[in-house]
Motif scaffolding. Sequence first.
Motif, mmCIF file in Angstrom:
data_model
loop_
_atom_site.group_PDB
_atom_site.id
_atom_site.type_symbol
_atom_site.label_atom_id
_atom_site.label_comp_id
_atom_site.label_asym_id
_atom_site.label_seq_id
_atom_site.Cartn_x
_atom_site.Cartn_y
_atom_site.Cartn_z
ATOM 1 N N ILE A 81 -25.262 62.306 118.931
ATOM 2 C CA ILE A 81 -24.809 63.580 119.471
ATOM 3 C C ILE A 81 -23.668 63.257 120.429
ATOM 4 O O ILE A 81 -23.880 62.604 121.450
ATOM 5 C CB ILE A 81 -25.939 64.308 120.228
ATOM 6 C CG1 ILE A 81 -27.178 64.465 119.368
ATOM 7 C CG2 ILE A 81 -25.445 65.636 120.761
ATOM 8 C CD1 ILE A 81 -26.998 65.308 118.144
ATOM 9 N N THR A 82 -22.477 63.690 120.091
ATOM 10 C CA THR A 82 -21.315 63.410 120.927
ATOM 11 C C THR A 82 -20.825 64.689 121.588
ATOM 12 O O THR A 82 -21.248 65.791 121.237
ATOM 13 C CB THR A 82 -20.163 62.816 120.085
ATOM 14 O OG1 THR A 82 -19.741 63.806 119.139
ATOM 15 C CG2 THR A 82 -20.599 61.553 119.356
ATOM 16 N N THR A 128 -17.995 65.946 121.197
ATOM 17 C CA THR A 128 -17.296 66.695 120.151
ATOM 18 C C THR A 128 -18.276 67.526 119.327
ATOM 19 O O THR A 128 -18.004 68.689 119.015
ATOM 20 C CB THR A 128 -16.510 65.731 119.235
ATOM 21 O OG1 THR A 128 -15.624 64.956 120.041
ATOM 22 C CG2 THR A 128 -15.728 66.478 118.188
ATOM 23 N N THR A 129 -19.425 66.943 118.990
ATOM 24 C CA THR A 129 -20.460 67.668 118.245
ATOM 25 C C THR A 129 -20.908 68.900 119.019
ATOM 26 O O THR A 129 -20.984 70.005 118.472
ATOM 27 C CB THR A 129 -21.685 66.758 118.000
ATOM 28 O OG1 THR A 129 -21.268 65.578 117.341
ATOM 29 C CG2 THR A 129 -22.742 67.473 117.182
ATOM 30 N N ASN A 175 -18.155 71.585 119.213
ATOM 31 C CA ASN A 175 -18.039 72.333 117.960
ATOM 32 C C ASN A 175 -19.129 73.398 117.857
ATOM 33 O O ASN A 175 -18.860 74.531 117.424
ATOM 34 C CB ASN A 175 -18.108 71.391 116.755
ATOM 35 C CG ASN A 175 -16.865 70.542 116.622
ATOM 36 O OD1 ASN A 175 -15.820 70.858 117.171
ATOM 37 N ND2 ASN A 175 -16.990 69.435 115.915
ATOM 38 N N GLN A 176 -20.353 73.040 118.248
ATOM 39 C CA GLN A 176 -21.438 74.019 118.246
ATOM 40 C C GLN A 176 -21.131 75.161 119.215
ATOM 41 O O GLN A 176 -21.332 76.330 118.897
ATOM 42 C CB GLN A 176 -22.753 73.366 118.658
ATOM 43 C CG GLN A 176 -23.406 72.546 117.599
ATOM 44 C CD GLN A 176 -24.724 72.011 118.111
ATOM 45 O OE1 GLN A 176 -24.765 71.251 119.071
ATOM 46 N NE2 GLN A 176 -25.796 72.406 117.457
ATOM 47 N N HIS A 213 -28.034 69.853 122.245
ATOM 48 C CA HIS A 213 -27.875 70.070 120.806
ATOM 49 C C HIS A 213 -28.943 71.045 120.301
ATOM 50 O O HIS A 213 -28.633 72.008 119.585
ATOM 51 C CB HIS A 213 -27.966 68.726 120.086
ATOM 52 C CG HIS A 213 -27.807 68.798 118.611
ATOM 53 N ND1 HIS A 213 -26.616 69.136 118.005
ATOM 54 C CD2 HIS A 213 -28.692 68.577 117.610
ATOM 55 C CE1 HIS A 213 -26.784 69.116 116.691
ATOM 56 N NE2 HIS A 213 -28.027 68.779 116.433
#
Length: 76
Positions: free
Chosen positions: A5-6, A8-9, A12-13, A62
């Motif tokens: 989980i970055t 960036t991830t 984006n979410q 996340h």
Amino acid sequence: MTNRITKTTLQNQLDRLNAKLHEVSHMELDFYRHASPLGSYRLIYYKGLHPATPRMTGKEMHQYLNGALDWITGDK
């Protein structure tokens, strides 16, 4: 394929979530490196003046964003 989980991830979410919210409800991702060795995240709103969530790990954020997207989109 990776399970990491970055930032960036998560961003984006959050972008997908913000696209479904009214403009005044848009949130930003705040990364805080000093809270733990891995860092922590929180959502802030109103131009960074108010926290929307407590600080949480990348995995927790996340899951939080997945839940928010499921709730907002109601695709089920």
